[in-house]
Design a protein around this motif. Structure first.
Motif, mmCIF file in Angstrom:
data_model
loop_
_atom_site.group_PDB
_atom_site.id
_atom_site.type_symbol
_atom_site.label_atom_id
_atom_site.label_comp_id
_atom_site.label_asym_id
_atom_site.label_seq_id
_atom_site.Cartn_x
_atom_site.Cartn_y
_atom_site.Cartn_z
ATOM 1 N N ALA A 1 34.859 38.629 45.761
ATOM 2 C CA ALA A 1 35.351 37.293 46.092
ATOM 3 C C ALA A 1 35.233 36.379 44.875
ATOM 4 C CB ALA A 1 34.555 36.716 47.264
ATOM 5 N N LYS A 2 36.380 35.838 44.444
ATOM 6 C CA LYS A 2 36.417 35.025 43.229
ATOM 7 C C LYS A 2 36.373 33.539 43.559
ATOM 8 C CE LYS A 2 39.706 38.412 41.370
ATOM 9 N NZ LYS A 2 38.825 39.280 40.598
ATOM 10 N N SER A 3 35.784 32.763 42.672
ATOM 11 C CA SER A 3 35.961 31.313 42.722
ATOM 12 C C SER A 3 37.291 31.027 42.022
ATOM 13 C CB SER A 3 34.799 30.614 42.016
ATOM 14 O OG SER A 3 34.844 30.880 40.620
ATOM 15 N N ALA B 1 38.603 45.170 46.090
ATOM 16 C CA ALA B 1 37.935 44.764 44.843
ATOM 17 C C ALA B 1 38.599 43.596 44.120
ATOM 18 C CB ALA B 1 37.824 45.964 43.918
ATOM 19 N N HIS B 2 39.493 42.868 44.790
ATOM 20 C CA HIS B 2 40.119 41.704 44.128
ATOM 21 C C HIS B 2 40.638 40.753 45.201
ATOM 22 C CE1 HIS B 2 42.834 40.152 40.629
ATOM 23 N NE2 HIS B 2 42.925 39.275 41.634
ATOM 24 N N THR B 3 39.874 39.692 45.485
ATOM 25 C CA THR B 3 40.344 38.677 46.441
ATOM 26 C C THR B 3 39.933 37.272 45.990
ATOM 27 O OG1 THR B 3 38.508 38.294 48.026
ATOM 28 C CG2 THR B 3 39.749 40.344 48.295
ATOM 29 N N HIS B 4 40.696 36.297 46.476
ATOM 30 C CA HIS B 4 40.420 34.867 46.209
ATOM 31 C C HIS B 4 40.331 34.161 47.573
ATOM 32 C CE1 HIS B 4 42.341 35.129 41.983
ATOM 33 N NE2 HIS B 4 42.854 36.187 42.576
ATOM 34 N N PRO B 5 39.256 34.352 48.328
ATOM 35 C CA PRO B 5 39.264 33.883 49.732
ATOM 36 C C PRO B 5 38.860 32.423 49.956
ATOM 37 C CG PRO B 5 37.270 35.132 49.311
ATOM 38 C CD PRO B 5 38.035 35.116 48.025
ATOM 39 N N LEU C 1 39.307 41.113 34.312
ATOM 40 C CA LEU C 1 40.410 40.281 33.807
ATOM 41 C C LEU C 1 41.638 40.366 34.705
ATOM 42 C CD1 LEU C 1 39.051 41.607 31.000
ATOM 43 C CD2 LEU C 1 40.992 40.480 29.981
ATOM 44 N N HIS C 2 42.332 39.217 34.854
ATOM 45 C CA HIS C 2 43.726 39.242 35.314
ATOM 46 C C HIS C 2 44.536 39.471 34.034
ATOM 47 C CE1 HIS C 2 42.110 37.256 38.873
ATOM 48 N NE2 HIS C 2 43.278 37.282 39.452
ATOM 49 N N ALA C 3 45.154 40.627 33.911
ATOM 50 C CA ALA C 3 45.732 41.003 32.618
ATOM 51 C C ALA C 3 47.156 41.530 32.748
ATOM 52 C CB ALA C 3 44.856 42.074 31.969
ATOM 53 N N ASP D 1 43.021 43.887 35.950
ATOM 54 C CA ASP D 1 43.745 43.868 37.217
ATOM 55 C C ASP D 1 45.184 43.351 37.036
ATOM 56 O OD1 ASP D 1 40.944 43.938 37.438
ATOM 57 O OD2 ASP D 1 40.930 42.970 39.385
ATOM 58 N N HIS D 2 46.056 43.722 37.939
ATOM 59 C CA HIS D 2 47.504 43.442 37.918
ATOM 60 C C HIS D 2 48.204 44.495 37.058
ATOM 61 C CE1 HIS D 2 47.830 39.736 40.239
ATOM 62 N NE2 HIS D 2 46.759 39.281 39.613
ATOM 63 N N LEU D 3 48.301 44.251 35.706
ATOM 64 C CA LEU D 3 48.770 45.273 34.757
ATOM 65 C C LEU D 3 50.218 45.717 34.954
ATOM 66 C CD1 LEU D 3 45.528 47.482 34.819
ATOM 67 C CD2 LEU D 3 46.125 45.702 33.159
ATOM 68 N N THR E 1 44.038 44.005 47.609
ATOM 69 C CA THR E 1 45.055 43.115 48.204
ATOM 70 C C THR E 1 45.402 41.914 47.330
ATOM 71 O OG1 THR E 1 43.383 41.778 49.342
ATOM 72 C CG2 THR E 1 44.369 43.601 50.608
ATOM 73 N N ASP E 2 44.438 41.428 46.504
ATOM 74 C CA ASP E 2 44.609 40.151 45.788
ATOM 75 C C ASP E 2 44.730 38.987 46.771
ATOM 76 O OD1 ASP E 2 44.838 38.391 43.636
ATOM 77 O OD2 ASP E 2 46.973 38.785 43.302
ATOM 78 N N PHE E 3 44.161 39.111 47.956
ATOM 79 C CA PHE E 3 44.298 38.044 48.954
ATOM 80 C C PHE E 3 44.082 36.657 48.336
ATOM 81 C CE2 PHE E 3 42.198 35.090 51.864
ATOM 82 C CZ PHE E 3 43.236 34.896 52.747
HETATM 83 FE FE FE Z 1 44.014 37.535 41.545
#
Ligand code: FE
Ligand code: NIG
Length: 406
Positions: free
Chosen positions: A138-140, A69-73, A239-241, A262-264, A314-316
């Motif tokens: 997948a994030k931009s 649920a969190h990637t930057h591919p 959010l990246h928080a 996310d992160h936290l 993963t935060d890939f």
């Molecule tokens: Fe991230």
């Protein structure tokens, strides 16, 4: 199209009618898959049913396909040079403040054309299925101009149509302040609000809006303004928080009723309480803390004790976490956050799907849900994080079709 997946020695799925971490365990079963959905769970390893295709479960273990649920591919060049700088003592933040990090990736991204980036992204995406992952968010966020953010989201959309891996797109134009706006941050925020968000939503290129709410990146006030503007256009918030500094990001996530924060790593006790009250899903990213060489991990146990349902991803991405292997996240989360295998099963399937508003369709093995499955060579669930650094996946199935091995 009917497929029978027979000879399943063990099946583990989140028991979604019960509390977080409850697992339903079945032995010697088979699954009937029909038109991409799970049609039936049969309590015989080899039932006599008609099917167009028979797949041998090889007397192994089946779980839902992983939801990451969190990637930057979508990026162009990798950043192993910065990795070496970090080994030699520079921190991730020092590199970023000196113009490296995300801004480095942005400069590179803008040099390449869409087709080139699409091809490298395509290669990267193949690795997810190898490890049993069937859906990724997948994030931009490496374009940071209207044109380059649209380019990124179009790549995700086109690859979604061409590939079996399912991608859920998130607009992350607020990943950093790009070079050309370093002296005009309000100008960049205005661009996001007045140009990027309307265009992204008009063209239906994203479901969510994310932001890097962090010291030296976007303040809480700026984050609130961007997330609220996106909500007006129908984009739910993530959010990246509170990753690098305690910053009030979790409290903001609760206030704006984000789907996830996310992160936290640096979350406050009030932030945990607020997220639990508001039902915001914490997505913890143990691979990022590990790969940044840090010792302090997100307090996931505290979050669960407060009543949160925690997801793990993963935060890939090319800077802070380069792995596609969610099984490795199980081991790090187990050892460094005290999460148990039954919680990790939820964290990487049902709860991860819930953070994407998709828990009705994905993340559990139940009749009517999508036939997304991972077949693993493990004798029990505890073995997965225990035998670590391995890939236990022998077969990955997406919407009833084998996508790995091909
Ligand atoms: Fe991230
Ligand atoms: O989630 N924290 C911000 N974004 C990414 C890192 C992106 C990069 O370094 O390229 C993350 O860790």
């Amino acid at each position: 199209m009917r497929t029978l997946l027979y000879n399943i020695a063990r099946l583990y799925t989140p028991d979604t009618q019960r509390a977080y971490g409850s697992v339903r365990t079945l032995t010697d079963v088979s699954l009937l898959l029909e038109d991409g959905l799970i049609a039936d769970i049969m309590d015989r390893p080899r039932p006599d049913v008609e099917a167009d295709e028979q797949l041998d479960g090889q007397n192994k273990t089946v779980i839902p396909g992983f939801v990451d649920a969190h990637t930057h591919p979508v990026f162009w060049k990798t950043r192993e040079d910065e990795f070496i700088m970090r080994i030699q003592g520079k921190t991730y933040e020092e590199i970023a403040l000196a113009g490296g990090g995300i801004r480095n990736s942005v400069r590179r991204f803008r040099e390449a054309d869409k087709e080139q980036i699409k091809q490298v992204t395509l290669q990267r995406l193949g690795y997810f299925a190898l490890f049993g992952t069937t859906t990724i968010e997948a994030k931009s966020g490496y374009g940071l101009s209207t044109e380059d953010e649209i380019k990124t989201l179009e790549i995700i959309k086109e690859l979604n149509e061409e590939l079996p891996l399912q991608m859920i797109p998130t607009f992350l134009g607020a990943h950093e302040i790009p070079d050309e706006y370093q002296d005009d941050r309000q100008g960049y925020i205005d661009l996001i609000i007045n140009e990027m968000i309307p265009l992204v939503t008009e063209r239906k290129l994203a479901r969510f809006c994310d932001i890097f709410c962090e010291k030296n990146v976007f303040t809480v006030e700026e984050s609130r303004a961007i997330l609220q503007a996106a909500q007006k256009h129908g984009l739910a918030s993530r959010l990246h928080a509170d990753e690098l500094h305690p910053f009030g990001g979790a409290e903001l996530a609760a206030e704006v009723k984000a789907l996830s924060a996310d992160h936290l790593v640096q979350i406050s006790d009030q932030g945990i309480e607020a997220m639990a009250q508001a039902g915001v899903i914490p997505i913890v990213l143990p691979g990022t803390t590990f790969f940044l060489g840090k010792d302090q991990y997100a307090p996931a146990r505290k979050m669960i004790d407060a009543g949160c349902q925690v997801a793990v991803a993963t935060d890939f991405n090319p800077g802070s976490s380069t792995t596609h292997n969610i099984q490795l996240m199980w081991t790090i989360a187990a050892l460094k956050m005290g999460l148990l295998p039954q919680e990790l099963l939820w964290a990487t399937t049902h709860t991860a799907a819930a953070s994407l508003n998709l828990s009705q369709q994905l993340g559990a093995i139940e009749p009517g849900k999508q036939a997304d499955l991972a077949v693993l060579d493990i004798p029990n669930l505890n073995y997965l994080p225990y035998h670590y650094g391995m890939n236990h996946t022998v077969m990955t199935i997406k919407k009833g079709r084998v996508i790995y091995p091909r």
